[in-house]
Design a protein around this motif. Structure first.
Motif, short mmCIF file in Angstrom:
data_model
loop_
_atom_site.label_atom_id
_atom_site.label_comp_id
_atom_site.label_asym_id
_atom_site.label_seq_id
_atom_site.Cartn_x
_atom_site.Cartn_y
_atom_site.Cartn_z
N LEU A 68 0.82 -1.20 0.00
CA LEU A 68 0.00 0.00 0.00
C LEU A 68 0.86 1.27 0.00
O LEU A 68 0.63 2.19 -0.79
N VAL A 69 1.85 1.32 0.89
CA VAL A 69 2.65 2.54 0.99
C VAL A 69 3.50 2.76 -0.25
O VAL A 69 3.92 3.90 -0.53
N SER A 70 3.77 1.68 -1.00
CA SER A 70 4.53 1.83 -2.24
C SER A 70 3.62 1.90 -3.46
O SER A 70 4.10 2.00 -4.60
N ASP A 71 2.30 1.88 -3.24
CA ASP A 71 1.32 2.00 -4.32
C ASP A 71 1.11 3.48 -4.63
O ASP A 71 0.03 4.04 -4.43
N LEU A 72 2.16 4.12 -5.13
CA LEU A 72 2.13 5.57 -5.33
C LEU A 72 1.20 5.98 -6.46
O LEU A 72 0.72 7.12 -6.51
N ASN A 73 0.93 5.07 -7.38
CA ASN A 73 0.00 5.35 -8.48
C ASN A 73 -1.44 4.98 -8.13
O ASN A 73 -2.33 5.11 -8.98
N GLU A 74 -1.65 4.50 -6.90
CA GLU A 74 -2.97 4.13 -6.38
C GLU A 74 -3.70 3.17 -7.33
O GLU A 74 -4.77 3.45 -7.85
N LYS A 75 -3.07 2.02 -7.49
CA LYS A 75 -3.70 0.96 -8.29
C LYS A 75 -5.05 0.57 -7.68
O LYS A 75 -6.00 0.26 -8.39
N TYR A 76 -5.08 0.56 -6.34
CA TYR A 76 -6.33 0.29 -5.63
C TYR A 76 -6.69 1.50 -4.77
O TYR A 76 -5.81 2.17 -4.23
N SER A 77 -7.99 1.74 -4.62
CA SER A 77 -8.44 2.88 -3.83
C SER A 77 -8.42 2.55 -2.34
O SER A 77 -8.36 1.37 -1.95
N SER A 78 -8.49 3.57 -1.51
CA SER A 78 -8.50 3.36 -0.06
C SER A 78 -9.72 2.56 0.36
O SER A 78 -9.66 1.71 1.26
N LYS A 79 -10.87 2.79 -0.29
CA LYS A 79 -12.08 2.02 0.03
C LYS A 79 -11.88 0.54 -0.26
O LYS A 79 -12.35 -0.32 0.49
N GLN A 80 -11.19 0.24 -1.33
CA GLN A 80 -10.93 -1.15 -1.69
C GLN A 80 -9.97 -1.81 -0.70
O GLN A 80 -10.15 -2.98 -0.33
N TYR A 81 -8.96 -1.07 -0.26
CA TYR A 81 -8.06 -1.60 0.77
C TYR A 81 -8.83 -1.86 2.07
O TYR A 81 -8.60 -2.88 2.73
N CYS A 82 -9.74 -0.96 2.43
CA CYS A 82 -10.52 -1.13 3.66
C CYS A 82 -11.43 -2.36 3.58
O CYS A 82 -11.55 -3.12 4.54
N THR A 83 -12.08 -2.53 2.43
CA THR A 83 -12.97 -3.68 2.25
C THR A 83 -12.18 -4.98 2.32
O THR A 83 -12.61 -5.95 2.97
N PHE A 84 -11.05 -4.98 1.67
CA PHE A 84 -10.20 -6.17 1.68
C PHE A 84 -9.75 -6.50 3.10
O PHE A 84 -9.75 -7.67 3.51
N ARG A 85 -9.41 -5.48 3.88
CA ARG A 85 -8.99 -5.71 5.27
C ARG A 85 -10.14 -6.25 6.12
O ARG A 85 -9.93 -7.09 7.00
N LEU A 86 -11.35 -5.79 5.85
CA LEU A 86 -12.51 -6.31 6.58
C LEU A 86 -12.67 -7.81 6.35
O LEU A 86 -12.84 -8.59 7.29
N TYR A 87 -12.58 -8.24 5.10
CA TYR A 87 -12.70 -9.66 4.77
C TYR A 87 -11.58 -10.48 5.41
O TYR A 87 -11.81 -11.57 5.96
N THR A 88 -10.35 -9.98 5.32
CA THR A 88 -9.23 -10.75 5.85
C THR A 88 -9.29 -10.86 7.38
O THR A 88 -8.90 -11.89 7.94
N CYS A 89 -9.79 -9.82 8.03
CA CYS A 89 -9.92 -9.88 9.50
C CYS A 89 -10.95 -10.92 9.93
O CYS A 89 -10.74 -11.67 10.88
N ILE A 90 -12.07 -10.95 9.22
CA ILE A 90 -13.11 -11.94 9.53
C ILE A 90 -12.57 -13.35 9.33
O ILE A 90 -12.73 -14.24 10.19
N CYS A 91 -11.92 -13.58 8.19
CA CYS A 91 -11.36 -14.91 7.90
C CYS A 91 -10.29 -15.29 8.91
O CYS A 91 -10.22 -16.45 9.34
N ALA A 92 -9.45 -14.33 9.29
CA ALA A 92 -8.37 -14.61 10.24
C ALA A 92 -8.92 -15.05 11.58
O ALA A 92 -8.40 -15.97 12.21
N PHE A 93 -9.98 -14.38 12.03
CA PHE A 93 -10.57 -14.74 13.32
C PHE A 93 -11.16 -16.15 13.28
O PHE A 93 -10.96 -16.95 14.21
N VAL A 94 -11.87 -16.47 12.21
CA VAL A 94 -12.47 -17.80 12.09
C VAL A 94 -11.39 -18.88 12.05
O VAL A 94 -11.50 -19.92 12.72
N LEU A 95 -10.35 -18.63 11.28
CA LEU A 95 -9.26 -19.61 11.17
C LEU A 95 -8.53 -19.79 12.50
O LEU A 95 -8.16 -20.91 12.88
#
Length: 410
Positions: A68-95
């Motif tokens: 993310l910090v090296s994504d200077l051209n913003e390949k992904y938006s901040s909203k997309q990073y936030c959504t992705f983090r939400l999914y990974t946190c849920i999966c991490a807790f279940v696992l």
């Protein structure tokens, strides 16, 4: 939203103050358990919770921050990073919950693991928010957050133990307090820098998963590579020995964490140089960081040799100081691991995720083959031998990957 940017030096200072305070407070949590319960069984349970959740914390983070910090051209938006983090946190807790239920842990151990996993997920969310701030070169915000959260965690954990005399409820009390702080401090400040919301675009989520999955599997393999030897130590010799090992290891971790204070704030600059194909300055800066790390490791090694036993006696008492002989090997491993962290981040900004996966897989295989005989023979030092060999393998392969990539820059 554009913010006033700080210098690299200012970011290093803010990040160092916050991160060092947070690290010190996390170490003091272990000290509190040792002192208050006066029973290495509790220390072992707490160490187990930390070790297990570290695996799934990395899954929750998906090691997105360096990308993310090296994504200077913003390949992904901040909203997309936030959504992705939400999914990974849920999966991490279940696992994590499934993992804790699968191993033959006691109920108290499972409860501590689950509670501490929630605490680690608060770290995963703030890590994302601080990544947005770092990309805008505003690490002062994250530094202040780390400083306050560290102190809050320490106070609430101690109060929780004093009131309940129960490790599980102390973790719960600490976690609830930190969540309130994040809502009141971190969220509103990060929102001024990035769009902290949800963009549930399934196609983008799949694309992000494709980009990050090799990196994340490599990260998890890396955590397994450093955690599994400790698991074997507990299986062979019991949780009390694991508690002792982790208690002595906690101060040694200072080496690699201090090292990260030096190079993490420089990642945006490294990414900029790589994007601009400024090969000469990029190599110069990499070598400069390597020299600083070597000096840091040498200082810590000499300090541990001269003052290690006295320091452990002061911090933990004579019981732990009896095991000071394992400290030097721990310093060596943590120093080598600092280089692993650094080269890992450089390869991420070079977008070498798949290579990192293969490198970590090879390292874990070698570590797995040697860990049981070494730990059976050398006990706690056997863990350090395994981790040292594992780190050297990763370093050699990472350097080779970086050299190959640098040769392509014209």
């Amino acid at each position: 939203m554009e913010q006033k940017r700080l210098s690299v030096f200012a970011n290093i200072i803010w990040n160092s103050i916050g991160s060092f305070t947070y690290l010190a407070c996390q170490w003091l949590l272990t000290l509190i358990v040792v002192r208050e319960f006066n029973d290495f069984g509790y220390a072992g349970n707490f160490a187990l919770a930390i070790s297990v959740t570290n695996i799934f914390y990395n899954f929750a983070c998906f090691n997105v921050r360096p990308y993310l910090v090296s994504d200077l051209n913003e390949k992904y938006s901040s909203k997309q990073y936030c959504t992705f983090r939400l999914y990974t946190c849920i999966c991490a807790f279940v696992l994590c919950l499934c993992y804790a239920m699968t191993w033959k842990y006691g109920m108290q151990q499972i409860m501590c693991i689950v509670a501490y996993m929630v605490y680690k997920e608060t770290e995963a969310w703030t890590d994302l928010l601080h990544a947005f701030e770092q990309r805008q070169e505003r690490m002062d915000i994250g530094g202040i957050s780390l400083f306050i959260r560290g102190i809050l965690s320490l106070i609430c954990f101690y109060v929780g133990i004093r009131i309940t005399n129960d490790l599980f409820w102390a973790i719960v009390f600490m976690t609830c307090t930190v969540i309130v702080f994040i809502i009141c401090y971190d969220y509103p400040r990060a929102k001024k820098i990035a769009d902290i919301s949800i963009d549930n675009d399934i196609y983008i989520m799949r694309k992000m998963l494709s980009d990050f999955l090799p990196l994340t599997i490599g990260t998890i393999l890396g955590v397994i590579g450093t955690t599994l030897p400790k698991q074997i130590l507990q299986d062979i010799y019991g949780s009390s020995i694991l508690g002792i090992y982790n208690t002595v290891a906690t101060p040694a971790v200072l080496v690699q964490v201090v090292a990260s204070y030096i190079f993490n704030p420089m990642l945006v600059e490294f990414a900029r140089l790589y994007r601009e194909k400024n090969k000469q300055k990029l190599i110069k800066n990499i070598l400069m960081v390597c020299i600083v790390l070597i000096v840091l490791i040498a200082i810590c090694f000499v300090g541990a040799k001269a003052l290690g036993k006295a320091a452990l006696t002061f911090l933990y008492g004579n019981k732990v100081a009896e095991y000071s002989s394992i400290l030097l090997l721990l310093i060596l491993f943590t120093g080598l691991n600092a280089f692993v962290w650094f080269f890992w981040n450089i390869l991420i900004l070079m977008r070498k995720q798949k290579q990192l996966l293969y490198i970590n897989l090879f390292g874990v295989i070698i570590g797995y083959l040697i860990m049981t005989p070494l730990i059976s023979k050398y006990e706690m030092n056997g863990v350090s031998y395994v981790l040292t060999v594992y780190s050297i393998i990763l370093i050699v392969m990472m350097i080779n990957a970086m050299i190959r990539e640098l040769k392509t820059i014209v």
